[in-house]
Design an enzyme around this catalytic site. Structure first.
Site, PDB file in Angstrom:
ATOM      1  N   GLY A  30       0.841  -1.192   0.000  1.00  0.00           N
ATOM      2  CA  GLY A  30       0.000   0.000   0.000  1.00  0.00           C
ATOM      3  C   GLY A  30       0.872   1.237   0.000  1.00  0.00           C
ATOM      4  N   GLU A  31       0.388   2.304   0.598  1.00  0.00           N
ATOM      5  CA  GLU A  31       1.137   3.556   0.787  1.00  0.00           C
ATOM      6  C   GLU A  31       1.364   4.338  -0.504  1.00  0.00           C
ATOM      7  OE1 GLU A  31       4.869   2.673   2.712  1.00  0.00           O
ATOM      8  OE2 GLU A  31       3.936   1.471   4.284  1.00  0.00           O
TER       9      GLU A  31
END
Length: 334
Positions: free
Chosen positions: A300-301
């Site tokens: 993610g991120e």
């Protein structure tokens, strides 16, 4: 006419016809978005939206909820994967508190757009009220409006929120009428027993809300505050005619909800990678999209966006800097 001019410019570079493969399609897409045969990438930004999810307390994640705020502190300290890759590639990073269940101290380089501390538990009530959902959309738009004032024309979106693959699986299932079991993956690393438990819990969520129809109703009921703010941000990025970098499963679900409202938004989107989340490749197929990378990421991120950025730069650079057959006095094929 511009489409033909771009294709001519691409085809007459010093290479066999089509030899740069998907880079050629990417260069053409970027030129069409920017309405020029000489596109440029200006002040790239990555925005990471963070929020907690009420459903996390039901045991759908391998990690406890407090990891959300701990990772936000890690982002602010520059120590997460997204920080490393953004530094490497010269991308500005902004971190947004969309609804983290934590009181952050003052003085941090954190954009405060908190609507409430965590979305609600979907097993008991919709994730957001209508007003909270609308506020989240507007908060996301406001973040991008401010970034657009810097001259930025390419922007990626990431997220952090324990439980957000569950919210995304529910949204995917309802947006495209796909069985929930085909939309659920291991998230942050569930084992087989935990995965089945996750499917059972999400099935109960769907049974609770049988009358949802519109994309907004689905996002408000099943989404998260960071997903809703990402949707508002993507919407504003499209309005500003930015290139929109789409990360993994959660970001693809966010753009899917907007696609349901306005399919033309995909014209500005570059899908950066296929994540290791089970349903992501299926979702890309539903949208008719091809991603740049497949590295089995599940961080993610926005990490996939940052990693794909040099490839996007390469597409622009070959279009602008590579010689044509005529310029280089190289013989073309007959």
């Amino acid at each position: 006419m511009l489409a033909d001019e771009l294709q001519h410019k691409i085809d007459f570079k010093t290479k066999p016809l089509g030899a740069l493969g998907f880079l050629e399609q990417l260069a053409h897409k970027i030129g069409m978005v920017q309405q020029t045969t000489s596109p440029a990438l200006i002040k790239p930004h990555m925005v990471v939206f963070a929020a907690d999810h009420g459903i996390a307390t039901a045991g759908v994640s391998a990690y406890p909820q407090e990891v959300t705020y701990q990772m936000v502190m890690n982002f602010l300290g520059g120590g997460a994967a997204i920080n490393v890759f953004c530094r490497q590639n010269g991308i500005n990073i902004k971190v947004v508190d969309a609804g983290v269940n934590f009181d952050f101290p003052e003085g941090l380089n954190l954009i405060d757009k908190k609507v409430r501390k965590s979305s609600r538990n979907i097993l008991e009530e919709p994730a957001m009220t209508v007003d909270e959902y609308q506020q989240a959309l507007e908060n996301g738009r406001s973040v991008v409006k401010e970034i657009a004032e810097t001259g930025c024309n390419i922007i990626g979106f990431g997220e952090m929120g324990i439980g957000n693959t569950s919210a995304s699986s529910l949204m995917m299932s309802q947006l495209f009428n796909i069985p929930i079991a085909d939309c659920v993956g291991r998230g942050t690393g569930l084992n087989d027993v935990q995965l089945q438990n996750k499917i059972d819990i999400l099935s109960k969520c769907i049974e609770r809300y049988p009358t949802l129809e519109t994309a907004d109703e689905i996002a408000q009921t099943f989404g998260g505050l960071e997903i809703a703010q990402m949707m508002g941000a993507m919407e504003e990025a499209y309005r500003q005619n930015m290139l929109i970098l789409i990360d993994g499963f959660i970001a693809t679900v966010a753009i899917s909800a907007l696609f349901k409202k306005n399919p033309e938004i995909l014209e500005n989107c570059i899908f950066c990678h296929v994540s290791d989340e089970y349903a992501h490749i299926k979702l890309l197929e539903v949208l008719g999209q091809k991603a740049l990378l497949n590295l089995n990421l599940r961080v993610g991120e926005g990490t996939g966006c940052a990693l794909a950025y040099p490839i996007i730069q390469s597409a622009v650079n070959f279009l602008n800097e590579m010689s044509s057959f005529e310029d280089a006095n190289v013989s073309n094929k007959d």
